[in-house]
Design a protein around this motif. Structure first.
Motif, PDB file in Angstrom:
ATOM      1  N   CYS A 189     -81.146  97.584  28.710  1.00 39.00           N
ATOM      2  CA  CYS A 189     -80.623  98.869  28.243  1.00 39.00           C
ATOM      3  C   CYS A 189     -79.387  98.666  27.387  1.00 39.00           C
ATOM      4  CB  CYS A 189     -80.284  99.777  29.426  1.00 39.00           C
ATOM      5  SG  CYS A 189     -81.750 100.414  30.246  1.00 39.00           S
ATOM      6  N   VAL A 190     -78.505  97.741  27.842  1.00 40.29           N
ATOM      7  CA  VAL A 190     -77.298  97.441  27.067  1.00 40.29           C
ATOM      8  C   VAL A 190     -77.689  96.819  25.726  1.00 40.29           C
ATOM      9  CG1 VAL A 190     -75.186  96.068  27.024  1.00 40.29           C
ATOM     10  CG2 VAL A 190     -75.874  97.220  29.121  1.00 40.29           C
ATOM     11  N   ILE A 241     -73.833  87.148  34.373  1.00 38.93           N
ATOM     12  CA  ILE A 241     -72.578  87.521  33.728  1.00 38.93           C
ATOM     13  C   ILE A 241     -71.418  87.390  34.718  1.00 38.93           C
ATOM     14  CG2 ILE A 241     -71.310  89.468  32.734  1.00 38.93           C
ATOM     15  CD1 ILE A 241     -73.756  90.202  31.221  1.00 38.93           C
ATOM     16  N   GLU A 242     -71.676  87.806  35.935  1.00 33.27           N
ATOM     17  CA  GLU A 242     -70.620  87.670  36.951  1.00 33.27           C
ATOM     18  C   GLU A 242     -70.204  86.212  37.108  1.00 33.27           C
ATOM     19  OE1 GLU A 242     -72.414  89.692  40.246  1.00 33.27           O
ATOM     20  OE2 GLU A 242     -71.632  91.644  39.572  1.00 33.27           O
ATOM     21  N   ARG A 261     -59.186  95.271  38.407  1.00 28.08           N
ATOM     22  CA  ARG A 261     -60.613  95.579  38.503  1.00 28.08           C
ATOM     23  C   ARG A 261     -61.058  95.886  39.928  1.00 28.08           C
ATOM     24  NH1 ARG A 261     -61.936  97.779  34.713  1.00 28.08           N
ATOM     25  NH2 ARG A 261     -64.156  97.276  34.726  1.00 28.08           N
ATOM     26  N   ILE A 303     -75.885 102.149  34.502  1.00 30.23           N
ATOM     27  CA  ILE A 303     -77.320 102.434  34.387  1.00 30.23           C
ATOM     28  C   ILE A 303     -77.943 102.570  35.767  1.00 30.23           C
ATOM     29  CG2 ILE A 303     -79.515 101.399  33.668  1.00 30.23           C
ATOM     30  CD1 ILE A 303     -77.663 100.226  31.303  1.00 30.23           C
ATOM     31  N   ASP A 304     -78.693 103.651  35.923  1.00 29.88           N
ATOM     32  CA  ASP A 304     -79.333 103.939  37.208  1.00 29.88           C
ATOM     33  C   ASP A 304     -80.699 103.258  37.245  1.00 29.88           C
ATOM     34  OD1 ASP A 304     -80.437 104.959  39.471  1.00 29.88           O
ATOM     35  OD2 ASP A 304     -79.755 107.022  39.109  1.00 29.88           O
ATOM     36  N   GLU A 354     -82.690 103.874  27.468  1.00 28.13           N
ATOM     37  CA  GLU A 354     -83.360 103.703  28.755  1.00 28.13           C
ATOM     38  C   GLU A 354     -84.850 103.980  28.604  1.00 28.13           C
ATOM     39  OE1 GLU A 354     -81.739 104.951  32.401  1.00 28.13           O
ATOM     40  OE2 GLU A 354     -79.682 105.107  31.662  1.00 28.13           O
ATOM     41  N   GLU A 406     -69.342  94.451  29.554  1.00 33.48           N
ATOM     42  CA  GLU A 406     -70.803  94.395  29.616  1.00 33.48           C
ATOM     43  C   GLU A 406     -71.277  94.777  31.032  1.00 33.48           C
ATOM     44  OE1 GLU A 406     -72.384  93.162  26.781  1.00 33.48           O
ATOM     45  OE2 GLU A 406     -74.331  92.399  27.403  1.00 33.48           O
ATOM     46  N   LEU A 407     -70.599  94.218  32.033  1.00 32.74           N
ATOM     47  CA  LEU A 407     -70.940  94.541  33.428  1.00 32.74           C
ATOM     48  C   LEU A 407     -70.738  96.025  33.702  1.00 32.74           C
ATOM     49  CD1 LEU A 407     -69.436  91.650  35.604  1.00 32.74           C
ATOM     50  CD2 LEU A 407     -71.841  92.268  35.361  1.00 32.74           C
ATOM     51  N   GLU A 408     -69.659  96.545  33.155  1.00 30.67           N
ATOM     52  CA  GLU A 408     -69.331  97.962  33.340  1.00 30.67           C
ATOM     53  C   GLU A 408     -70.467  98.840  32.795  1.00 30.67           C
ATOM     54  OE1 GLU A 408     -66.459  98.977  34.751  1.00 30.67           O
ATOM     55  OE2 GLU A 408     -66.992 101.095  34.515  1.00 30.67           O
ATOM     56  N   ARG A 409     -70.918  98.474  31.581  1.00 30.85           N
ATOM     57  CA  ARG A 409     -71.999  99.243  30.957  1.00 30.85           C
ATOM     58  C   ARG A 409     -73.275  99.171  31.794  1.00 30.85           C
ATOM     59  NH1 ARG A 409     -71.927  96.664  25.564  1.00 30.85           N
ATOM     60  NH2 ARG A 409     -69.672  96.704  25.453  1.00 30.85           N
ATOM     61  N   MET A 410     -73.551  97.978  32.319  1.00 25.30           N
ATOM     62  CA  MET A 410     -74.767  97.817  33.139  1.00 25.30           C
ATOM     63  C   MET A 410     -74.671  98.638  34.414  1.00 25.30           C
ATOM     64  SD  MET A 410     -75.910  93.899  33.019  1.00 25.30           S
ATOM     65  CE  MET A 410     -75.702  92.942  31.551  1.00 25.30           C
ATOM     66  N   SER A 411     -73.472  98.689  35.000  1.00 26.43           N
ATOM     67  CA  SER A 411     -73.362  99.386  36.282  1.00 26.43           C
ATOM     68  C   SER A 411     -73.508 100.899  36.094  1.00 26.43           C
ATOM     69  CB  SER A 411     -72.034  99.061  36.956  1.00 26.43           C
ATOM     70  OG  SER A 411     -70.990  99.566  36.167  1.00 26.43           O
ATOM     71  N   LYS A 463     -77.000  90.680  35.468  1.00 25.44           N
ATOM     72  CA  LYS A 463     -75.706  90.992  36.052  1.00 25.44           C
ATOM     73  C   LYS A 463     -75.099  89.776  36.751  1.00 25.44           C
ATOM     74  CE  LYS A 463     -74.606  95.625  37.644  1.00 25.44           C
ATOM     75  NZ  LYS A 463     -75.027  96.741  38.482  1.00 25.44           N
ATOM     76  N   TYR A 505     -83.587  95.329  33.790  1.00 29.23           N
ATOM     77  CA  TYR A 505     -83.464  96.689  33.242  1.00 29.23           C
ATOM     78  C   TYR A 505     -82.053  96.969  32.714  1.00 29.23           C
ATOM     79  CZ  TYR A 505     -83.789 101.809  32.970  1.00 29.23           C
ATOM     80  OH  TYR A 505     -83.756 103.107  32.536  1.00 29.23           O
ATOM     81  N   PRO A 506     -80.987  96.715  33.521  1.00 21.53           N
ATOM     82  CA  PRO A 506     -79.655  97.036  32.978  1.00 21.53           C
ATOM     83  C   PRO A 506     -79.297  96.242  31.717  1.00 21.53           C
ATOM     84  CG  PRO A 506     -79.560  96.725  35.354  1.00 21.53           C
ATOM     85  CD  PRO A 506     -80.907  96.263  34.921  1.00 21.53           C
ATOM     86  N   PRO A 507     -79.474  94.892  31.713  1.00 19.65           N
ATOM     87  CA  PRO A 507     -79.096  94.189  30.480  1.00 19.65           C
ATOM     88  C   PRO A 507     -79.943  94.596  29.272  1.00 19.65           C
ATOM     89  CG  PRO A 507     -80.098  92.669  32.038  1.00 19.65           C
ATOM     90  CD  PRO A 507     -79.844  93.937  32.768  1.00 19.65           C
TER      91      PRO A 507
END
Lengths: 178, 343
Positions: A28-29, A115-116, A138, B57-58, A42, B50-55, A112, A24-26
């Motif tokens: 949305c991005v 990417i991490e 960070r 998102i709820d 979303e 990219e990680l920041e943008r994902m985080s 996520k 879902y998060p990737p």
């Protein structure tokens, strides 16, 4: 034998929820590269998952599920843009930022965790000092200027200590020489 | 350790100052390894953003919303299924009844088709005029209806009307022109000008002859013949026919859009105004004064408000306008005006 997605996911939502949480998060991005408004992004991704769930027992996915989701989201984004652009033709507004943005969008998404991992690998390939600066900013939330100031002080202090030590050593040597 | 790392990160996050940018340029031109490191830093920051943008998102909320969509979808699909079933169940009897009906009505329809009747209606507050196939002309007053065949039969030019209509009939001795009314009274003419009033809520059917001659018939039997200037009053309830002298101008001038009253009673005035302006007048006459008044007025393009104010000058009346009432089957709304006759 062809196995439907519904068979793989099973009747209960757990594995579907896992899939949702992962992509879902990737997604949305990814959608935000086409469409400017985050809430419609979303909405589009939710729609893609809802469609997937609704027809899970009828679809057989030959490629990767991730690619299937990406292409569903992409098509929904394009539909949305098309709808808006025909609407805009009536409203006569200038082409919006999201239209200009959609010229080229790479069709790859990463979770996520992926990417991490990539980020970690990139930091590993650099001298440790980079990781230190990155993590101070960070993880500990120290601003770059603050880090610079801290390091300056430490460098200057070190220099002063060094000079001081040198001087005292010289003096001592002089004393010995006498 | 030196400033290089910090500068690279600042540049890639877009927070470096112009002085620092210049310093970075120097560093990049200085060595190849610096350039490689800078590229890596750029990669790191873009991944990080990219990680920041994902985080932001709820995911949990997104999941709830998505499941809501799923539920709505399945509900729709379910309703659709039910509808399909219902349609399937309904389809057969419908098909049977349609088939039966079409067989039964086909003969009837053919008859109607050969007659090819047409209907014209003057909307409330308007006057319509139409030329019939035999070039006779008809004017229809506000709210009236005329039905006529697209081709007249030989031997009888037959039309049907309700409301008020003025006819200018083309002379044709061989083919009489018959105006039928719902009351059963028929006006038969050969080439004349006459006016027929036959409103459903009227007690009388009124035929006023302007020129030529007209026979009034009931069920193919001629009851009387009118001379110009005469008015045939057919009293519906009593099946009686009476001939009176009439003011032809007053009876026929409506086709010019005028409303003319000559020695008219209160009831007559409000009845005709009500038809013209699409208003329901409710008359309150507690002292039975209406008998004392006779009106002589001409209206043309006045609005109902103007008409009411003139009437108020002419007689001791008081009136109140009610709200617009929706009329069944009509797009236009009817207004209600209550009128009190006062001492």
């Amino acid at each position: 034998m062809k196995i439907s997605l519904g068979y793989i996911l099973g009747e209960d939502e757990t594995s579907f929820k896992g899939l949702f949480n992962l992509y879902y998060p990737p997604l949305c991005v990814y959608a935000s590269r086409y469409i400017g408004d985050p809430s419609s992004c979303e909405d589009i991704v939710q729609e893609a998952f809802a469609q997937l769930w609704a027809k899970k027992d009828r679809i057989v996915i030959t490629g990767s599920l991730k690619n299937y989701l990406v292409s569903t989201v992409r098509n929904l984004c394009i539909d949305c843009l098309r709808k808006n652009s025909s609407h805009m033709r009536y409203v006569k507004t200038l082409p919006s930022a999201e239209e200009a943005r959609s010229d080229y969008v790479p069709d790859e998404i990463y979770s996520k965790a992926e990417i991490e991992k990539m980020l970690d690998k990139a930091l590993d390939s650099l001298p440790d000092s980079y990781r230190m600066v990155f993590e101070m900013n960070r993880i500990e939330g120290i601003s770059y200027d603050e880090i610079a100031r801290m390091m300056n002080i430490s460098v200057r202090t070190a220099k002063r200590y060094k000079e001081h030590a040198q001087k005292s050593l010289e003096n001592k040597l002089k004393d010995i020489g006498k | 350790m030196n400033r290089k790392e910090i500068l690279f990160f600042k540049q890639c996050y877009g927070v470096s100052s112009p002085d620092e940018d210049a310093e970075i340029q120097d560093l990049l031109s200085e060595s190849k390894s610096n350039r490689a490191e800078f590229e890596k830093v750029r990669e790191i920051t873009s991944l990080d953003m990219e990680l920041e943008r994902m985080s932001e998102i709820d995911t949990a909320r997104g999941y709830e919303r998505m499941m809501g969509k799923v539920r709505r979808k399945s509900k729709r699909a379910y309703t659709c299924q039910i509808m399909m079933k219902a349609c399937a169940i309904m389809a057969l009897p419908l098909l049977i009844s349609v088939t039966v009906l079409s067989v039964m009505t086909s003969s009837l329809k053919k008859q109607l088709d050969s007659r090819g009747w047409q209907e014209i209606k003057a909307a409330p507050g308007t006057i319509a005029s139409v030329e019939l196939p035999d070039r006779s002309k008809v004017w229809l007053n506000s709210g009236s209806t005329l039905r006529y065949p697209s081709r007249f039969r030989k031997g009888k030019r037959e039309v049907q009307m309700e409301g008020e209509a003025y006819f200018e009939v083309q002379a044709d001795k061989k083919n009489p022109f018959c105006v039928g009314t719902p009351s059963g009274l028929e006006a038969v003419a050969y080439g004349t000008r006459f006016n027929v009033t036959s409103y459903p809520d009227d007690e009388n059917v009124e035929t006023t002859l302007a020129e030529g001659s007209v026979s009034l018939c009931i069920g193919d039997e001629e009851k009387c013949r009118l001379n110009p200037g005469e008015c045939g009053l057919y009293i519906k309830g009593k099946d009686q026919l009476r001939i009176e002298q009439a003011n032809v101008y007053e009876k026929t001038v409506w086709i010019e859009g005028k409303t003319v009253f000559r020695n008219a009673t209160v009831e007559e005035v409000f009845e005709r105004l009500g038809r013209k302006y699409n208003v329901d007048f409710i008359i309150h006459d507690p002292y039975r004064l209406s008998e004392n008044y006779r009106f002589r007025i001409t209206f043309k393009d006045e609005t109902i408000q103007q008409v009411m104010s003139y009437l108020k000058l002419a007689a001791p009346i008081r009136y109140e306008s009610g709200p617009l009432m929706p009329q069944s089957g009509d797009m236009l709304q009817k207004q209600r005006i209550e009128v009190w006759l006062e001492k």
